[in-house]
Design a protein around this motif. Sequence first.
Motif, PDB file in Angstrom:
ATOM      1  N   LYS A 253      -9.885   5.090  -0.329  1.00  0.00           N
ATOM      2  CA  LYS A 253     -10.199   6.265  -0.869  1.00  0.00           C
ATOM      3  C   LYS A 253      -8.871   7.080  -1.285  1.00  0.00           C
ATOM      4  O   LYS A 253      -7.772   6.808  -0.749  1.00  0.00           O
ATOM      5  CB  LYS A 253     -10.832   7.271   0.146  1.00  0.00           C
ATOM      6  CG  LYS A 253     -10.049   7.515   1.376  1.00  0.00           C
ATOM      7  CD  LYS A 253     -10.625   8.347   2.416  1.00  0.00           C
ATOM      8  CE  LYS A 253     -11.829   7.813   3.154  1.00  0.00           C
ATOM      9  NZ  LYS A 253     -12.516   8.238   4.076  1.00  0.00           N
ATOM     10  N   GLU A 254      -9.022   7.771  -2.499  1.00  0.00           N
ATOM     11  CA  GLU A 254      -7.887   8.132  -2.912  1.00  0.00           C
ATOM     12  C   GLU A 254      -6.845   9.224  -2.186  1.00  0.00           C
ATOM     13  O   GLU A 254      -5.714   9.194  -2.315  1.00  0.00           O
ATOM     14  CB  GLU A 254      -8.174   8.914  -4.413  1.00  0.00           C
ATOM     15  CG  GLU A 254      -7.078   9.464  -5.239  1.00  0.00           C
ATOM     16  CD  GLU A 254      -7.579  10.160  -6.534  1.00  0.00           C
ATOM     17  OE1 GLU A 254      -7.015  10.471  -7.302  1.00  0.00           O
ATOM     18  OE2 GLU A 254      -8.859   9.893  -6.913  1.00  0.00           O
ATOM     19  N   GLU A 255      -7.432  10.057  -1.497  1.00  0.00           N
ATOM     20  CA  GLU A 255      -6.773  10.757  -0.360  1.00  0.00           C
ATOM     21  C   GLU A 255      -5.616   9.980   0.464  1.00  0.00           C
ATOM     22  O   GLU A 255      -4.594  10.312   0.627  1.00  0.00           O
ATOM     23  CB  GLU A 255      -7.650  11.567   0.703  1.00  0.00           C
ATOM     24  CG  GLU A 255      -6.994  12.303   1.598  1.00  0.00           C
ATOM     25  CD  GLU A 255      -6.044  13.447   0.759  1.00  0.00           C
ATOM     26  OE1 GLU A 255      -5.279  14.011   1.583  1.00  0.00           O
ATOM     27  OE2 GLU A 255      -6.410  13.905  -0.243  1.00  0.00           O
ATOM     28  N   TYR A 256      -6.095   8.928   0.713  1.00  0.00           N
ATOM     29  CA  TYR A 256      -5.081   7.887   1.378  1.00  0.00           C
ATOM     30  C   TYR A 256      -3.671   7.926   0.779  1.00  0.00           C
ATOM     31  O   TYR A 256      -2.691   7.500   1.464  1.00  0.00           O
ATOM     32  CB  TYR A 256      -5.803   6.440   1.702  1.00  0.00           C
ATOM     33  CG  TYR A 256      -5.050   5.467   2.531  1.00  0.00           C
ATOM     34  CD1 TYR A 256      -4.696   5.839   3.844  1.00  0.00           C
ATOM     35  CD2 TYR A 256      -4.445   4.371   1.798  1.00  0.00           C
ATOM     36  CE1 TYR A 256      -3.938   4.579   4.416  1.00  0.00           C
ATOM     37  CE2 TYR A 256      -3.893   3.401   2.652  1.00  0.00           C
ATOM     38  CZ  TYR A 256      -3.686   3.465   3.807  1.00  0.00           C
ATOM     39  OH  TYR A 256      -2.945   2.803   4.413  1.00  0.00           O
ATOM     40  N   TYR A 257      -3.678   7.694  -0.538  1.00  0.00           N
ATOM     41  CA  TYR A 257      -2.401   7.701  -1.313  1.00  0.00           C
ATOM     42  C   TYR A 257      -1.652   8.864  -1.406  1.00  0.00           C
ATOM     43  O   TYR A 257      -0.591   8.734  -2.260  1.00  0.00           O
ATOM     44  CB  TYR A 257      -2.912   6.960  -2.546  1.00  0.00           C
ATOM     45  CG  TYR A 257      -3.436   5.514  -2.678  1.00  0.00           C
ATOM     46  CD1 TYR A 257      -2.572   4.469  -2.660  1.00  0.00           C
ATOM     47  CD2 TYR A 257      -4.683   5.619  -2.133  1.00  0.00           C
ATOM     48  CE1 TYR A 257      -3.196   2.991  -2.344  1.00  0.00           C
ATOM     49  CE2 TYR A 257      -5.288   4.103  -2.091  1.00  0.00           C
ATOM     50  CZ  TYR A 257      -4.576   3.074  -2.140  1.00  0.00           C
ATOM     51  OH  TYR A 257      -5.116   1.842  -1.934  1.00  0.00           O
ATOM     52  N   LYS A 258      -2.146  10.088  -1.271  1.00  0.00           N
ATOM     53  CA  LYS A 258      -1.358  11.178  -1.586  1.00  0.00           C
ATOM     54  C   LYS A 258      -0.393  11.525  -0.723  1.00  0.00           C
ATOM     55  O   LYS A 258      -0.137  11.186   0.501  1.00  0.00           O
ATOM     56  CB  LYS A 258      -2.618  12.478  -1.658  1.00  0.00           C
ATOM     57  CG  LYS A 258      -3.367  12.528  -2.789  1.00  0.00           C
ATOM     58  CD  LYS A 258      -4.464  13.584  -2.669  1.00  0.00           C
ATOM     59  CE  LYS A 258      -5.412  13.184  -3.925  1.00  0.00           C
ATOM     60  NZ  LYS A 258      -6.059  14.566  -4.151  1.00  0.00           N
ATOM     61  N   MET A 259       0.765  12.431  -1.113  1.00  0.00           N
ATOM     62  CA  MET A 259       1.910  12.841  -0.460  1.00  0.00           C
ATOM     63  C   MET A 259       2.047  14.122  -0.278  1.00  0.00           C
ATOM     64  O   MET A 259       1.681  14.821  -1.368  1.00  0.00           O
ATOM     65  CB  MET A 259       3.094  12.115  -0.894  1.00  0.00           C
ATOM     66  CG  MET A 259       3.275  10.396  -0.568  1.00  0.00           C
ATOM     67  SD  MET A 259       4.580   9.988  -1.659  1.00  0.00           S
ATOM     68  CE  MET A 259       5.981  10.946  -0.626  1.00  0.00           C
TER      69      MET A 259
END
Length: 235
Positions: A197-203
Amino acid sequence: MCRFVAFSGTDKINVEIVKALLLSARRDVLSNDSHSDGWGFVIYSYQDGGWNRLYYNSSKPMYLDDNVALLYSIRGERLYGIIHARKSYRRFLQGVSHAHPYHMRSGPYDLFFAHNGSVSRTFFRNGELPYTDSYMILRDISEVMSNHTPREAYAIVMERIKEGSTSLNSALLAFSEGGGPELLVYYFYNRDNLREKEEYYKMYRWGSYIYSATVNHYLGYRGSEIKFGDVEQVS
């Protein structure tokens, strides 16, 4: 993908953030797995008019290594550091030699690099060598630095390889005796290549700490998302 924290600060490391990284390594709620393939850190501390460096890598999972306690004892008038917990998808590239942060010398600089994500090996010269893609990124940064500053070299390499990546979320700590430490981070993920899921890649950033999304989860979502697609200095 892995999890990491990059920081600058004074006095001591934020224990709450270290514990959030430990929890992220043990159980990542965004990917439903653990980051158990080694861990490491590099920390520069300024005391009594000079710089000290602590550099540690382990093949153990972060959450099973008693040497995590080292992090709680470090003191300094100024601190710069990277802490990284690894998740590997290549079984033959495991062990202490492949635990981040990686280290390399380039001219007057010591370079330390930690990375979350993957890059197609076709984007590297001699991509068949038995190195991780993260190590090859650092190798390329080191080579470009013969004609550029650390920040410029970092940006040049990331721009060249970003289309072949899932994520280039990373931190580069450059140290020279004349200039001291310079801590840089880069935030980019390729929406066409995501595995989770996209949230996994956020900083995210909270004060002078920058960290992965799962760390932000365990901190109760205190951080603000950092600037996407650009090299940022942490100070």
